[in-house]
Each structure stands twice: as C-alpha cells, then as structure tokens.
Design a protein around this motif. Sequence first.
Motif, PDB file in Angstrom:
ATOM      1  N   CYS A   6       0.848  -1.189   0.000  1.00 56.11           N
ATOM      2  CA  CYS A   6       0.000   0.000   0.000  1.00 56.11           C
ATOM      3  C   CYS A   6       0.883   1.238   0.000  1.00 56.11           C
ATOM      4  N   GLY A   7       0.253   2.390  -0.147  1.00 58.41           N
ATOM      5  CA  GLY A   7       0.983   3.642  -0.080  1.00 58.41           C
ATOM      6  C   GLY A   7       1.127   4.368  -1.394  1.00 58.41           C
ATOM      7  N   LEU A  17       6.786   9.727  -1.816  1.00 54.67           N
ATOM      8  CA  LEU A  17       5.815   8.746  -1.357  1.00 54.67           C
ATOM      9  C   LEU A  17       6.548   7.675  -0.574  1.00 54.67           C
ATOM     10  N   ARG A  18       5.843   7.040   0.336  1.00 56.44           N
ATOM     11  CA  ARG A  18       6.399   5.916   1.072  1.00 56.44           C
ATOM     12  C   ARG A  18       5.492   4.713   0.898  1.00 56.44           C
ATOM     13  N   LEU A  19       6.014   3.685   0.279  1.00 53.43           N
ATOM     14  CA  LEU A  19       5.270   2.443   0.110  1.00 53.43           C
ATOM     15  C   LEU A  19       5.553   1.510   1.279  1.00 53.43           C
ATOM     16  N   SER A  20       4.554   0.740   1.653  1.00 48.63           N
ATOM     17  CA  SER A  20       4.702  -0.278   2.684  1.00 48.63           C
ATOM     18  C   SER A  20       4.232  -1.614   2.133  1.00 48.63           C
ATOM     19  N   TYR A  79       9.604  -1.347   3.527  1.00 50.95           N
ATOM     20  CA  TYR A  79       9.220  -0.023   3.073  1.00 50.95           C
ATOM     21  C   TYR A  79      10.043   0.380   1.847  1.00 50.95           C
ATOM     22  N   GLN A  81      10.919   4.178   0.548  1.00 45.89           N
ATOM     23  CA  GLN A  81      10.810   5.642   0.589  1.00 45.89           C
ATOM     24  C   GLN A  81      11.265   6.184  -0.752  1.00 45.89           C
TER      25      GLN A  81
END
Length: 121
Positions: A6-7, A17-20, A79, A81
Amino acid sequence: VQLQACGGGLVQAGGSLRLSCAASGGAFSRHAMAWFRQAPGKERDFVAAITRSGVTTDYADSVKGRFTISRDNAKNTVYLQMNSLKPEDTAAYHCAAGPVFSARQSTYAYWGQGTQVTVSS
C-alpha cells in the motif's frame, strides 16, 4: 507468505511517497525482500532489494540516491521511501519475498499485488 502493499498514489514531480508491504503467514525475517515495478506496456523491472537482516541493500541505477528500501522485522513490513519522484517512476509497484537476496525476479517466490504510483509533470 502473503504480501500486502500500500501507499501508492498521485504525486507531482519532485514529491515523495512511502510504500509499505506487510507480510503474513510466514517467517518474514527469513526472507530477502524486494520491490519491482511495471509501467504500462513494459516489462517488470527491479527497483530495490534488502537482505533478511536489513544490513545490505541494492538499487537499480535509475533510483539510486532517490529511493531507500528498509524493513522492520518486528512489524513484518518492508518499506520503500521514494523521494525526488519523476514522471518516469510512474508504474505499479510490487513487493516480493524470497530466500535469496537478488535483483532477479525468478528468485522471489512470493509476490504482493501492485500499488499504483503516478507522478505528474
């Protein structure tokens, strides 16, 4: 291992943006983790990878210095970043887990669904 990313979202060029990617159903700390991305009409490409301990990372040349991969084994989460985003970063981003730290897709046995990142100019 089930992976849930998500993210993603819509961001202007130069933004962040930061994806997780949350893992469940397996020993997260036993897997190397990676992010790959696929733009429309293109092949899926390597973005970044991290070892089981998190000590060693690897990046595609196109994202070096802008993206950072990290993991929290206590939270079973990896994550990504992403800073200084460019329109060419637009793609569906997929997380993956596997036994070997690698940039090759074939070494990753488990894949999450993609989260869309769109960078406007």
